[in-house]
Design a protein around this motif. Structure first.
Motif, PDB file in Angstrom:
ATOM      1  N   ARG A 300      41.546  42.501  38.947  1.00 17.64           N
ATOM      2  CA  ARG A 300      41.661  42.146  37.531  1.00 17.64           C
ATOM      3  C   ARG A 300      40.528  42.850  36.780  1.00 17.64           C
ATOM      4  NH1 ARG A 300      39.523  37.930  34.333  1.00 17.64           N
ATOM      5  NH2 ARG A 300      40.926  37.204  32.666  1.00 17.64           N
ATOM      6  N   TRP A 349      48.603  47.382  37.119  1.00 19.39           N
ATOM      7  CA  TRP A 349      48.043  46.616  36.003  1.00 19.39           C
ATOM      8  C   TRP A 349      49.081  45.756  35.274  1.00 19.39           C
ATOM      9  CZ3 TRP A 349      44.395  50.704  33.267  1.00 19.39           C
ATOM     10  CH2 TRP A 349      43.169  50.727  33.949  1.00 19.39           C
ATOM     11  N   TYR A 352      48.166  42.247  34.394  1.00 21.04           N
ATOM     12  CA  TYR A 352      47.066  42.159  33.439  1.00 21.04           C
ATOM     13  C   TYR A 352      47.520  42.546  32.031  1.00 21.04           C
ATOM     14  CZ  TYR A 352      45.108  42.385  38.092  1.00 21.04           C
ATOM     15  OH  TYR A 352      44.874  42.173  39.438  1.00 21.04           O
ATOM     16  N   GLU A 355      48.798  39.336  30.567  1.00 21.52           N
ATOM     17  CA  GLU A 355      47.685  38.509  30.082  1.00 21.52           C
ATOM     18  C   GLU A 355      47.086  39.084  28.804  1.00 21.52           C
ATOM     19  OE1 GLU A 355      43.130  37.147  31.281  1.00 21.52           O
ATOM     20  OE2 GLU A 355      44.403  38.109  32.799  1.00 21.52           O
TER      21      GLU A 355
END
Length: 680
Positions: A300, A349, A352, A355
């Motif tokens: 992350r 990714w 992520y 998010e």
């Protein structure tokens, strides 16, 4: 009976259309309804997504059902702009290897078996007529289109006796709710002509891309015959044939459509100068010869630990983490890994990205996606050598073979016809003007559905409020987890679904996909499977409110499925824990394997066999539950019904999970090398 509107299609297409129409046992007046008791699903658009949605409905429908597949442009039928007969030539290749383009993720060998053992090669160029396809082969897009067409034909022939396929040629101009369903209004392009209303219980919108972007600097040349506004439009391949061999061509934009344009020009015999111009100058790389797609895991990114994410902090954080990963993996300039490194990082990714977008203001998300669009698009995927290698070799030049392709990073201010309209002057912001013979627009397609010039989408968004622009990205429309349109009031528009590029913003926010992967073959394949199964579920359970009101996301986990079903059956019961464990154990050991066998079945006979096994086993389980836990007949029936629905939804979800690629168990297994996962 053959659709008279298909008489101008290539001979191969007419044969496919004939067989698909012959598979339908119902004959209808264009304005008439199906036989009493027969439901109808109308699919708007018969490109890749529409065709595959129809195939999936034909595979699994077990009730009286008519599937109407409407396409306005015959040259796009079964393939859309990516694979259609009108928009491609035999030099256009898929940008993914043959072993990864199956229509059914649960059967990865499906395309290869078809291509090598079943495909009719009579209309193929000699180069391909005797070619044996392997896992790593490239595939002409026209072959993939034929694969789609023949899979639709076979699915129609193998469908349940009361399930029929009806293909129509026309443009859908409106969809309006009526009587618990929808009236689809379409202008008929067949010999019958006229405007007709088609009542439908469910509607799947598979309309493909919006029209190409029209930059302001095109306004003086938009009607000039030396300007091509859409390199995939019907007639575009003829336009390329008309380009003089030595004429100079400016291509605006540097993404995959620019590469396709170069291929089209070369195929047409062009040997003059081609200038690929974009503001950022970013271009796709080329996959190494022995390239294999791999899924990495990455840590992350540390910048996500910040309490507030500003655009500036995000950009700097991504740069720092990218540099860290390059060093960690030992990426050397010019190495084979460097060519695929950005793509693998962006794939890793994706969690992520989800998010990141969820935490940022929508305005900042849109700004970043707009500002870095070209960088994202060109780094998210490279090109196969049969595409990228052709372009790159002409950018280098060789002894005796001049450099004919050049990339230019510059901002265009204006274009205007000169020399009696035989040439076009291009005015740049920061360098001298140039004069070229032709201009091709490769800036991509519009993505703002609030300002769509497509009459149907204008009606759906601005007229009826059945759809709204995707909230965070303003790319495409807002949809629920199975593709159901979210109306302007925030509620799901019952019975209206979307598959295809209109879901690109949702793919970014829900799954972290960027660039071309928001509408890749794998993405669309998953959408069509999931949406088709949800449409069938809603048709089958239209009168069962308990089935209709299943919360979204419960099916992602067998434990959550078991907990949710058991929750209101035995909240205070001392046996509640044991009941949940019993449901979970049965779901894992019996119901789920049976559901997967059913979904992976080869044909209707196998599906019927596995469906019977699944239903009989569930019935026995219901009897056992009643006996073990003292449930009433009604409680047991409800429990088993919900369990069957949720486990099947879970199986579909698992089969569509790109991190759970199916194993190879055919003659192609020896060609697959499974690379180890990279640690975080």
């Amino acid at each position: 009976m053959r659709n008279p509107a298909m008489q101008d299609s290539p001979s191969q297409d007419r044969g496919v259309a004939d067989m698909a129409m012959q598979a339908s046992s119902l004959q209808h007046d264009p304005m008439g309804g199906a036989d009493p008791g027969t439901r109808r699903v109308t699919i708007v658009g018969a490109g890749f997504s529409g065709t595959l949605s129809a195939i999936r409905l034909l595979h699994f429908a077990d009730m009286p059902l008519e599937i109407c597949l409407i396409e306005r442009e015959e040259g796009y039928r079964y393939g859309g702009i990516a694979f259609g007969w009108a928009s491609t030539n035999w030099e256009h290749m898929l940008n993914i290897q043959a072993g990864r383009i199956t229509l059914r993720r649960e059967r990865p060998e499906d395309f290869l078996e078809w291509a090598n053992e079943e495909a009719d090669r009579s209309d193929w160029p000699q180069k391909w007529q005797y070619h044996t396809f392997g896992v790593a082969c490239v595939v002409p897009r026209r072959i993939f289109r034929q694969y789609l067409a023949e899979q639709l034909r076979d699915a129609a022939a193998d469908a349940h006796a009361e399930v029929t396929l009806r293909e129509l040629t026309g443009e859908v101009i409106d969809v309006r709710g009526q009587g618990g369903g929808y009236v689809v209004k379409y202008a008929d392009f067949s010999a019958q002509g006229g405007v007709h209303d088609l009542f439908s219980d469910q509607v799947i919108l598979a309309t493909g891309h919006l029209s190409p972007v029209q930059a302001p600097f095109y306004h003086r040349i938009k009607d000039c015959d030396r300007f091509l506004a859409d390199p995939y439009a019907p007639g575009a391949q003829d336009w390329f044939q008309e380009v003089g061999p030595e004429e100079s061509v400016l291509v605006t934009g540097s993404a995959l459509s620019a590469f396709d344009t170069v291929i089209s020009l070369i195929h047409a015999g062009h040997r003059g100068q081609i200038l690929i111009c974009s503001r950022g100058g970013h271009m796709h790389g080329t996959y190494p010869v022995d390239h294999e797609h791999d899924i990495w895991q990455a840590r992350r990114p540390p910048f996500l630990d910040a309490e507030k994410l500003t655009p500036e902090a995000v950009v700097e954080g991504i740069k720092a983490e990218y540099a860290h990963l390059r060093a960690e993996h030992g990426v050397e300039p010019g190495s084979a890994l460097e060519a695929v490194f950005p793509e693998r990082v962006m794939k890793a990714w994706e969690p992520y990205v989800i998010e990141l977008i969820s935490r940022m203001d929508a305005r900042d998300v849109r700004m970043l996606l707009d500002r870095y669009k070209s960088l994202i698009v060109t780094n998210r995927t490279s090109t196969v050598r049969e595409i990228g290698g052709v372009v790159r070799s002409r950018m280098r030049g060789y002894h005796g073979a001049p450099k004919t392709v050049e990339a230019l990073s510059a901002g265009i201010q204006d274009m205007r016809p000169v020399e009696d309209g035989t040439k076009i002057r291009v005015v740049f912001a920061d360098q001298p003007d140039i004069v070229v013979d032709r201009v091709v627009n490769c800036l991509g397609n519009k993505t703002d559905y609030e300002r769509a010039d497509h009459p149907l989408w204008h009606a759906l968004v601005n007229g009826h409020g059945y759809a709204q622009p995707q909230t965070k990205t303003h790319r495409g429309i807002e949809v629920g987890p199975h593709g159901q349109l979210i109306a302007s009031d925030g509620e799901a528009a019952a019975g209206l679904f979307g598959v295809g590029p209109m879901r690109q913003g949702d793919e970014t926010t829900r799954r972290g996909r960027l660039g071309a992967f928001v509408f890749s073959i794998g993405t669309l394949r998953n959408q069509c499977f999931d949406t088709a199964m949800e449409v069938l579920r809603r048709l089958e359970s239209a009168s069962d409110e308990e089935q209709m009101d299943i919360p979204d996301g419960v099916h992602h986990c067998l434990i959550r499925i078991s907990d949710w079903i058991a929750a209101d059956l035995a909240t205070e019961d001392p046996h509640a824990t044991r009941l949940r464990e019993r449901l979970q154990s049965y779901a894992k050991d019996n119901a789920y394997p049976n559901a997967v066998n059913y979904l992976q079945a080869q044909d209707r006979t196998e599906r019927r066999k596995y469906r019977t096994i699944l239903d009989d086993d569930l019935a026995d389980f219901g009897v056992a539950l009643s006996r073990e836990f003292g449930l009433t007949t009604q409680q047991a029936r409800r429990t088993v019904s919900l369990l069957a629905t949720l486990v099947q939804k879970h199986a579909v979800h698992s089969l569509c999970d790109i991190t759970k690629l199916a194993g190879w168990d055919s003659q192609y297994a020896g060609q697959v090398k499974h690379a180890p996962k990279k640690g975080s």
